[in-house]
Design an enzyme around this catalytic site. Structure first.
Site, PDB file in Angstrom:
ATOM      1  CD  GLN A 135      -3.012   0.762   2.323  1.00 56.36           C
ATOM      2  OE1 GLN A 135      -2.215   0.652   3.614  1.00 56.36           O
ATOM      3  NE2 GLN A 135      -3.884   1.902   2.353  1.00 56.36           N
ATOM      4  CB  SER A 138       2.535   6.830   4.761  1.00 55.49           C
ATOM      5  OG  SER A 138       1.275   6.772   5.507  1.00 55.49           O
ATOM      6  CD  GLU A 253      -5.589   0.015   7.758  1.00 49.32           C
ATOM      7  OE1 GLU A 253      -5.855   0.560   7.172  1.00 49.32           O
ATOM      8  OE2 GLU A 253      -4.673  -0.270   8.457  1.00 49.32           O
ATOM      9  CB  SER A 373      -1.114   8.571  15.326  1.00 48.12           C
ATOM     10  OG  SER A 373      -1.904   9.987  14.939  1.00 48.12           O
TER      11      SER A 373
HETATM   12  C1  LIG Z   1       3.993  -0.610  11.525  1.00 45.67           C
HETATM   13  C2  LIG Z   1       3.765   0.347  10.636  1.00 45.67           C
HETATM   14  C3  LIG Z   1       3.175  -0.086   8.901  1.00 45.67           C
HETATM   15  C4  LIG Z   1       3.081   1.007   7.647  1.00 45.67           C
HETATM   16  N1  LIG Z   1       2.737   0.546   6.806  1.00 45.67           N
HETATM   17  C5  LIG Z   1       2.154   1.425   5.725  1.00 45.67           C
HETATM   18  C6  LIG Z   1       1.941   0.867   4.692  1.00 45.67           C
HETATM   19  O1  LIG Z   1       1.909  -0.037   4.839  1.00 45.67           O
HETATM   20  N2  LIG Z   1       1.740   1.267   4.282  1.00 45.67           N
HETATM   21  C7  LIG Z   1       1.693   2.995   4.212  1.00 45.67           C
HETATM   22  O2  LIG Z   1       1.396   3.899   3.462  1.00 45.67           O
HETATM   23  N3  LIG Z   1       2.171   3.752   5.230  1.00 45.67           N
HETATM   24  C8  LIG Z   1       2.205   2.719   6.300  1.00 45.67           C
HETATM   25  N4  LIG Z   1       1.947   2.795   8.001  1.00 45.67           N
HETATM   26  C9  LIG Z   1       2.273   4.782   7.794  1.00 45.67           C
HETATM   27  C10 LIG Z   1       0.931   4.587   8.860  1.00 45.67           C
HETATM   28  O3  LIG Z   1       0.067   5.091   8.294  1.00 45.67           O
HETATM   29  C11 LIG Z   1       1.622   5.948   9.184  1.00 45.67           C
HETATM   30  O4  LIG Z   1       2.855   6.385  10.696  1.00 45.67           O
HETATM   31  C12 LIG Z   1       0.341   7.210  10.019  1.00 45.67           C
HETATM   32  O5  LIG Z   1      -0.507   7.302   9.114  1.00 45.67           O
HETATM   33  C13 LIG Z   1       1.097   8.250  10.612  1.00 45.67           C
HETATM   34  O6  LIG Z   1       2.419   8.939   9.794  1.00 45.67           O
HETATM   35  P1  LIG Z   1       3.491   9.975   9.915  1.00 45.67           P
HETATM   36  O7  LIG Z   1       4.095   8.689  10.408  1.00 45.67           O
HETATM   37  O8  LIG Z   1       3.560  10.603   8.933  1.00 45.67           O
HETATM   38  O9  LIG Z   1       3.596  10.761  11.011  1.00 45.67           O
HETATM   39  P2  LIG Z   1       2.727  12.423  11.781  1.00 45.67           P
HETATM   40  O10 LIG Z   1       1.212  12.358  10.795  1.00 45.67           O
HETATM   41  O11 LIG Z   1       3.881  13.269  11.482  1.00 45.67           O
HETATM   42  O12 LIG Z   1       2.524  12.145  12.859  1.00 45.67           O
HETATM   43  C14 LIG Z   1       3.297  12.942  14.333  1.00 45.67           C
HETATM   44  C15 LIG Z   1       2.763  12.704  15.525  1.00 45.67           C
HETATM   45  O13 LIG Z   1       2.522  13.571  15.265  1.00 45.67           O
HETATM   46  C16 LIG Z   1       0.249  13.416  15.997  1.00 45.67           C
HETATM   47  N5  LIG Z   1      -0.373  14.113  14.860  1.00 45.67           N
HETATM   48  C17 LIG Z   1       0.173  14.142  13.728  1.00 45.67           C
HETATM   49  N6  LIG Z   1      -1.457  15.313  13.020  1.00 45.67           N
HETATM   50  C18 LIG Z   1      -2.366  15.797  14.269  1.00 45.67           C
HETATM   51  C19 LIG Z   1      -3.266  16.302  15.040  1.00 45.67           C
HETATM   52  N7  LIG Z   1      -3.680  16.918  12.760  1.00 45.67           N
HETATM   53  N8  LIG Z   1      -3.057  16.687  15.547  1.00 45.67           N
HETATM   54  C20 LIG Z   1      -2.471  15.606  16.810  1.00 45.67           C
HETATM   55  N9  LIG Z   1      -1.305  15.425  16.348  1.00 45.67           N
HETATM   56  C21 LIG Z   1      -1.651  14.799  15.449  1.00 45.67           C
HETATM   57  C22 LIG Z   1       0.421  12.022  15.706  1.00 45.67           C
HETATM   58  O14 LIG Z   1      -0.470  11.620  16.348  1.00 45.67           O
HETATM   59  C23 LIG Z   1       1.851  11.557  15.564  1.00 45.67           C
HETATM   60  O15 LIG Z   1       2.094  11.087  17.263  1.00 45.67           O
HETATM   61  C24 LIG Z   1       2.647   2.334   8.739  1.00 45.67           C
HETATM   62  C25 LIG Z   1       2.963   2.615   9.872  1.00 45.67           C
HETATM   63  C26 LIG Z   1       3.439   1.289  11.048  1.00 45.67           C
HETATM   64  C27 LIG Z   1       4.422   2.390  11.962  1.00 45.67           C
END
Ligand SMILES: Cc1cc2nc3c(=O)[nH]c(=O)nc-3n(C[C@H](O)[C@H](O)[C@H](O)COP(=O)(O)OP(=O)(O)OC[C@H]3O[C@@H](n4cnc5c(N)ncnc54)[C@H](O)[C@@H]3O)c2cc1C
Length: 404
Positions: A135, A138, A253, A373
């Site tokens: 997928q 991100s 999902e 998250s």
């Molecule tokens: C084990 C694992 C597998 C994954 N597999 C996939 C995959 O197969 N394909 C894919 O596309 N993605 C995948 N992901 C990515 C996942 O979808 C993202 O990690 C997730 O959506 C969070 O995005 P980010 O990591 O960019 O964090 P960010 O969005 O940068 O967030 C960082 C922090 O800020 C907080 N935050 C962000 N926005 C807000 C808001 N508006 N209000 C309050 N707090 C906020 C978040 O809660 C978090 O604590 C995977 C992630 C993990 C951990």
């Protein structure tokens, strides 16, 4: 497309359960016996090839994609039958599926939004585990805020040409195809002008770089598209309408498979309880009573989790789905903490590799991030259920997060 004849409309739930249980007991033996309990978050590398064989074996018997309608190659199982299947599958400790992204996310998406030609081309290979999917949602600056996607796809004759970077792409290193959200209308912003593309992974314009995790394993990746190509027809929904399709995928999902996940949780908690009882930590005058209370609470909370999931399964609305995610992610992360306390000083050293509890502890740090998250789930509950004012975001509609 042949329909597996596994669903009998007059069969009772008990008879269906017995049939699945018997089939799993008869088939998870011999060369498949070692697969019990294999795979899953943090452990996707375990018995990888054998798990593929097992999934093909399931497919041949008609036990893959049972919830898909029969006209699309599924078994047309009812929601209740799917719940039973996932419960029995987890109870038998059958291995976690390698092909789950195709079977549980892309398959239902193609059934809901795809063309007949796309369904004919892709669904059989997903069901029969001939092609694996990942997928591509991100990006470095588009996780919770998925509408910030910058990867572009531009038309060049009969093809789309894709350029950009994805990150955290689970299982991309073994995938044959990726479903990618890309910006197809230059100058567009947020959720406008995005398209949902099906992109082959085995081509010169695609580079996959594994990301090593805390657990030492590497099951998710960075994926770089540098002029990668896919056929013009490989767009799901209309070009520019990718946001709607992408949100449809996220809704799938949180489907029925989460109930199987909870049976897995129950098994983990049982093993941890047994460990605590056998090791004598519960008799420690300083910490025993506290650990006992936390174990008891974990059992109670698990029942709450299950009741909530069952109650909200049939008609998932964003609020219920968010609460389900919050509940299970917290519960599982806390289980990781509790496991470390039950193990005591032994939890601090790897001898020589991490043991199952250390892996559980480390990987459960991710539970409150993937699939949306905790903070994002709370925003959903606040805004869409409680009706609190929306947070200030320029034209934003934050995603409910990506998968794992
Ligand atoms: C084990 C694992 C597998 C994954 N597999 C996939 C995959 O197969 N394909 C894919 O596309 N993605 C995948 N992901 C990515 C996942 O979808 C993202 O990690 C997730 O959506 C969070 O995005 P980010 O990591 O960019 O964090 P960010 O969005 O940068 O967030 C960082 C922090 O800020 C907080 N935050 C962000 N926005 C807000 C808001 N508006 N209000 C309050 N707090 C906020 C978040 O809660 C978090 O604590 C995977 C992630 C993990 C951990």
């Amino acid at each position: 497309m042949p329909a597996p004849a596994t669903v009998n409309a007059t069969e009772t739930a008990d008879a269906y359960r017995t049939r699945i249980r018997t089939w799993l007991a008869d088939n998870l033996v011999g060369r498949f016996a070692d697969l019990r309990g294999a795979g899953g978050p943090g452990r996707e590398h375990e018995h990888f090839g054998e798990r593929i064989e097992w999934e093909r074996h399931l497919a041949a018997a008609g036990w893959n994609c049972i919830g898909w309608p029969t006209e699309f190659g599924g078994a047309g199982a009812t929601l209740r039958q799917q719940v039973i299947f996932h419960e029995e599958y987890a109870r038998a400790q059958a291995p976690v599926k390698v092909s789950h992204l195709g079977q549980e996310l892309l398959g239902p998406t193609l059934i809901a939004f795809g063309t007949d030609a796309q369904r004919r081309r892709f669904l059989p290979a997903i069901r029969d585990v001939e092609e694996l999917w990942c997928q591509g949602y991100s990006e470095p600056d588009a996780g919770s805020d998925l509408a910030n996607v910058r990867t572009t796809a531009l038309r060049d004759g009969d093809e789309w040409v894709i350029t950009g970077q994805k990150v955290w792409t689970s299982l991309a290193h073994v995938a044959d195809w990726c479903f990618v959200i890309a910006r197809t209308e230059p100058g567009s912003s947020r959720h406008h002008g995005l398209s949902y593309l099906l992109v082959p992974m085995h081509q010169p314009g695609v580079e996959v770089r594994p990301i090593r995790q805390l657990t030492g394993t590497a099951e998710f990746n960075e994926v770089f598209f540098d002029g990668a190509r896919t056929a013009a027809d490989n767009v799901v929904g209309d070009p520019g309408d990718g946001w709607r399709v992408a949100m449809g995928t996220l809704a799938f999902e949180r489907g029925v498979a989460t109930l199987g996940q909870q049976i897995g949780f129950r098994r983990e908690l049982q093993r941890l309880t047994d460990l605590a009882l056998d090791s004598g930590v519960l008799d420690d005058p300083a910490t025993g009573a506290g650990l006992r209370t936390r174990l008891q609470q974990a059992w109670v909370d698990l029942d709450v989790l299950r009741a909530h999931a069952l109650r909200t399964l049939g008609a998932p609305d964003p609020g219920s789905a968010a609460v389900t995610k919050l509940l299970w992610a917290r519960w599982h992360r806390d289980l990781g903490d509790l496991a470390m306390e039950v193990r005591g000083a032994a939890s601090l050293t790897a001898d020589p590799d991490l043991d199952e509890w250390q892996r559980l502890f480390l990987f459960t740090r991710a539970d409150t991030i993937y699939g949306g998250s905790d903070e994002i789930q709370r925003n959903i509950v606040a805004e869409r259920v409680l009706g609190l004012p929306r947070e200030a975001r320029a034209g934003a509609s934050a995603a409910t997060g990506g998968p794992r």
